[in-house]
Design a protein around this motif. Structure first.
Motif, PDB file in Angstrom:
ATOM      1  N   THR A  55       0.797  -1.001   0.309  1.00 24.73           N
ATOM      2  CA  THR A  55       0.226   0.220   0.436  1.00 24.73           C
ATOM      3  C   THR A  55       1.048   0.877  -0.050  1.00 24.73           C
ATOM      4  OG1 THR A  55      -0.081   0.274   2.434  1.00 24.73           O
ATOM      5  CG2 THR A  55      -1.843  -1.396   1.359  1.00 24.73           C
ATOM      6  N   LYS A  56       0.037   2.509  -0.080  1.00 23.95           N
ATOM      7  CA  LYS A  56       1.102   3.866  -0.166  1.00 23.95           C
ATOM      8  C   LYS A  56       2.130   3.890   1.142  1.00 23.95           C
ATOM      9  CE  LYS A  56      -3.195   6.173   0.722  1.00 23.95           C
ATOM     10  NZ  LYS A  56      -3.320   7.266   1.488  1.00 23.95           N
ATOM     11  N   ASP A  57       1.724   3.143   1.654  1.00 27.05           N
ATOM     12  CA  ASP A  57       1.739   3.341   3.697  1.00 27.05           C
ATOM     13  C   ASP A  57       3.363   2.506   3.717  1.00 27.05           C
ATOM     14  OD1 ASP A  57      -0.159   5.110   5.075  1.00 27.05           O
ATOM     15  OD2 ASP A  57      -1.449   2.947   5.461  1.00 27.05           O
ATOM     16  N   ASP A  58       3.902   1.375   2.694  1.00 29.73           N
ATOM     17  CA  ASP A  58       4.738   0.693   2.001  1.00 29.73           C
ATOM     18  C   ASP A  58       6.015   1.310   1.915  1.00 29.73           C
ATOM     19  OD1 ASP A  58       3.559  -1.532   4.662  1.00 29.73           O
ATOM     20  OD2 ASP A  58       2.462  -1.940   2.150  1.00 29.73           O
ATOM     21  N   LEU A  59       5.200   2.962   0.961  1.00 30.64           N
ATOM     22  CA  LEU A  59       6.771   3.272   0.116  1.00 30.64           C
ATOM     23  C   LEU A  59       8.155   3.494   0.809  1.00 30.64           C
ATOM     24  CD1 LEU A  59       4.206   4.723  -2.724  1.00 30.64           C
ATOM     25  CD2 LEU A  59       5.283   2.817  -2.234  1.00 30.64           C
ATOM     26  N   ASP A  60       8.050   3.616   1.743  1.00 28.29           N
ATOM     27  CA  ASP A  60       8.755   4.452   2.514  1.00 28.29           C
ATOM     28  C   ASP A  60       9.591   3.610   2.484  1.00 28.29           C
ATOM     29  OD1 ASP A  60       8.493   7.202   2.434  1.00 28.29           O
ATOM     30  OD2 ASP A  60       7.806   7.114   4.813  1.00 28.29           O
ATOM     31  N   ALA A  61       9.160   2.165   3.389  1.00 28.92           N
ATOM     32  CA  ALA A  61      10.458   1.410   3.528  1.00 28.92           C
ATOM     33  C   ALA A  61      10.732   0.659   1.630  1.00 28.92           C
ATOM     34  CB  ALA A  61       9.186   0.012   3.993  1.00 28.92           C
ATOM     35  N   VAL A  62       9.821   0.830   1.235  1.00 26.27           N
ATOM     36  CA  VAL A  62      10.125   0.008  -0.433  1.00 26.27           C
ATOM     37  C   VAL A  62      10.796   0.951  -0.780  1.00 26.27           C
ATOM     38  CG1 VAL A  62      10.177  -0.357  -2.624  1.00 26.27           C
ATOM     39  CG2 VAL A  62       8.129  -1.062  -0.999  1.00 26.27           C
ATOM     40  N   ALA A  63      11.286   2.476  -0.929  1.00 22.96           N
ATOM     41  CA  ALA A  63      12.758   3.594  -1.158  1.00 22.96           C
ATOM     42  C   ALA A  63      13.274   2.603  -0.493  1.00 22.96           C
ATOM     43  CB  ALA A  63      11.759   4.369  -0.954  1.00 22.96           C
ATOM     44  N   ASP A  64      13.426   2.031   0.831  1.00 19.18           N
ATOM     45  CA  ASP A  64      14.673   2.478   1.833  1.00 19.18           C
ATOM     46  C   ASP A  64      15.176   0.571   0.924  1.00 19.18           C
ATOM     47  OD1 ASP A  64      14.642   4.665   3.136  1.00 19.18           O
ATOM     48  OD2 ASP A  64      13.316   3.154   5.273  1.00 19.18           O
ATOM     49  N   LEU A  65      14.498   0.248   0.954  1.00 18.30           N
ATOM     50  CA  LEU A  65      15.096  -1.224   0.165  1.00 18.30           C
ATOM     51  C   LEU A  65      16.184  -1.182  -0.951  1.00 18.30           C
ATOM     52  CD1 LEU A  65      12.814  -4.762   1.216  1.00 18.30           C
ATOM     53  CD2 LEU A  65      14.322  -4.334  -1.535  1.00 18.30           C
ATOM     54  N   TRP A  66      15.157  -0.936  -1.709  1.00 19.89           N
ATOM     55  CA  TRP A  66      15.381  -0.710  -3.122  1.00 19.89           C
ATOM     56  C   TRP A  66      16.668   0.354  -3.487  1.00 19.89           C
ATOM     57  CZ3 TRP A  66      10.538  -0.119  -7.616  1.00 19.89           C
ATOM     58  CH2 TRP A  66      10.968  -1.213  -8.460  1.00 19.89           C
ATOM     59  N   ASN A  67      16.057   1.786  -3.148  1.00 15.47           N
ATOM     60  CA  ASN A  67      17.898   2.761  -3.569  1.00 15.47           C
ATOM     61  C   ASN A  67      19.078   2.558  -3.043  1.00 15.47           C
ATOM     62  OD1 ASN A  67      15.525   4.298  -4.752  1.00 15.47           O
ATOM     63  ND2 ASN A  67      15.201   5.500  -2.481  1.00 15.47           N
ATOM     64  N   PRO A  68      18.743   1.017  -1.811  1.00 22.39           N
ATOM     65  CA  PRO A  68      20.183   0.795  -1.976  1.00 22.39           C
ATOM     66  C   PRO A  68      20.837  -0.363  -2.641  1.00 22.39           C
ATOM     67  CG  PRO A  68      19.225   0.983  -0.021  1.00 22.39           C
ATOM     68  CD  PRO A  68      18.471   0.858  -1.274  1.00 22.39           C
ATOM     69  N   LEU A  69      19.794  -0.954  -3.089  1.00 19.54           N
ATOM     70  CA  LEU A  69      20.329  -1.756  -4.258  1.00 19.54           C
ATOM     71  C   LEU A  69      20.250  -1.603  -6.361  1.00 19.54           C
ATOM     72  CD1 LEU A  69      17.254  -4.929  -4.060  1.00 19.54           C
ATOM     73  CD2 LEU A  69      20.442  -4.793  -3.315  1.00 19.54           C
ATOM     74  N   ILE A  70      19.511  -0.206  -6.553  1.00 22.18           N
ATOM     75  CA  ILE A  70      20.151   0.645  -7.383  1.00 22.18           C
ATOM     76  C   ILE A  70      21.385   1.926  -6.848  1.00 22.18           C
ATOM     77  CG2 ILE A  70      19.314   3.057  -8.334  1.00 22.18           C
ATOM     78  CD1 ILE A  70      16.485   2.092  -7.761  1.00 22.18           C
ATOM     79  N   ARG A  71      22.043   2.016  -6.066  1.00 23.35           N
ATOM     80  CA  ARG A  71      22.991   3.121  -5.951  1.00 23.35           C
ATOM     81  C   ARG A  71      24.125   1.769  -5.705  1.00 23.35           C
ATOM     82  NH1 ARG A  71      20.739   5.230  -1.767  1.00 23.35           N
ATOM     83  NH2 ARG A  71      21.630   3.708   0.107  1.00 23.35           N
ATOM     84  N   GLU A  72      24.158   0.692  -4.977  1.00 26.00           N
ATOM     85  CA  GLU A  72      25.091  -0.327  -4.785  1.00 26.00           C
ATOM     86  C   GLU A  72      25.491  -1.702  -5.799  1.00 26.00           C
ATOM     87  OE1 GLU A  72      24.586  -0.787  -0.902  1.00 26.00           O
ATOM     88  OE2 GLU A  72      24.430   1.124  -0.438  1.00 26.00           O
ATOM     89  N   THR A  73      24.335  -2.185  -6.028  1.00 28.74           N
ATOM     90  CA  THR A  73      24.498  -3.317  -7.731  1.00 28.74           C
ATOM     91  C   THR A  73      23.768  -3.422  -9.052  1.00 28.74           C
ATOM     92  OG1 THR A  73      22.187  -4.332  -7.084  1.00 28.74           O
ATOM     93  CG2 THR A  73      23.609  -4.176  -5.186  1.00 28.74           C
ATOM     94  N   THR A  74      24.065  -3.729  -9.314  1.00 35.28           N
ATOM     95  CA  THR A  74      24.289  -4.726 -11.219  1.00 35.28           C
ATOM     96  C   THR A  74      22.757  -5.239 -10.891  1.00 35.28           C
ATOM     97  OG1 THR A  74      25.623  -5.883 -11.128  1.00 35.28           O
ATOM     98  CG2 THR A  74      25.744  -3.873 -12.311  1.00 35.28           C
ATOM     99  N   ILE A  75      21.625  -5.640  -9.726  1.00 30.10           N
ATOM    100  CA  ILE A  75      20.999  -6.081 -10.020  1.00 30.10           C
ATOM    101  C   ILE A  75      19.441  -5.745 -11.017  1.00 30.10           C
ATOM    102  CG2 ILE A  75      18.365  -6.675  -8.832  1.00 30.10           C
ATOM    103  CD1 ILE A  75      20.267  -7.603  -6.067  1.00 30.10           C
TER     104      ILE A  75
END
Length: 158
Positions: free
Chosen positions: A7-27
């Motif tokens: 839900t929209k209430d989960d989006l901060d947690a999604v960003a916290d999980l997804w953004n390090p993968l974007i920054r640090e990996t080739t996933i």
């Protein structure tokens, strides 16, 4: 582990999980981090977005959206699965993906595509165990961290 629709209430947690993968990996080959506006648009797009929670904390998510634009592709979706570092290697990807299959099966979606960085052996192995077949490889399809990366396309007929 609890799996439920995000839900929209989960989006901060999604960003916290997804953004390090974007920054640090080739996933993902995308070098641009997700904003909350990006994630609201992602969540509102047609297709499921499921989260895996442990002790109330988001430890992974899987989503699926139309593979390409146009009516001819409306029955083919591309999915994404991302797990937090502490969730990897614990067998949690399988139930998350199986939940995604269960949401998609009663719909008109017939084919599910995974586009996986060729060096991501764990993801390729997970997809193979889930019944995906390799249907193509695109050499040097993505650019990240100053080098080209190959892309493996895997498909499952639902």
């Amino acid at each position: 582990m609890e799996i439920r629709a995000l839900t929209k209430d989960d989006l901060d947690a999604v960003a916290d999980l997804w953004n390090p993968l974007i920054r640090e990996t080739t996933i993902t080959f995308n070098p641009v981090e997700k904003t909350l506006d990006d994630l609201r648009e992602w969540l509102a797009a047609p297709g499921p977005a499921l989260g895996a929670f442990e002790g109330g904390a988001l430890i992974g998510f899987a989503s699926a959206h139309q593979f390409r634009g146009g009516l001819g592709y409306r029955r083919t979706y591309e999915h994404s699965i991302n797990l937090a570092p502490e969730a990897r290697g614990r067998g949690l990807g399988r139930p998350l993906m199986e939940a995604l299959f269960e949401v998609l099966r009663p719909t008109e979606v017939h084919s599910l595509i995974g586009a996986i960085t060729a060096t991501n052996a764990a993801s390729i192995a997970l997809h193979a165990r889930l019944g995906f077949s390799e249907v193509g490889r695109i050499p040097q399809a993505g650019w990240k961290f100053g080098v080209f990366h190959d892309l493996v396309l895997m498909q499952k007929i639902l």
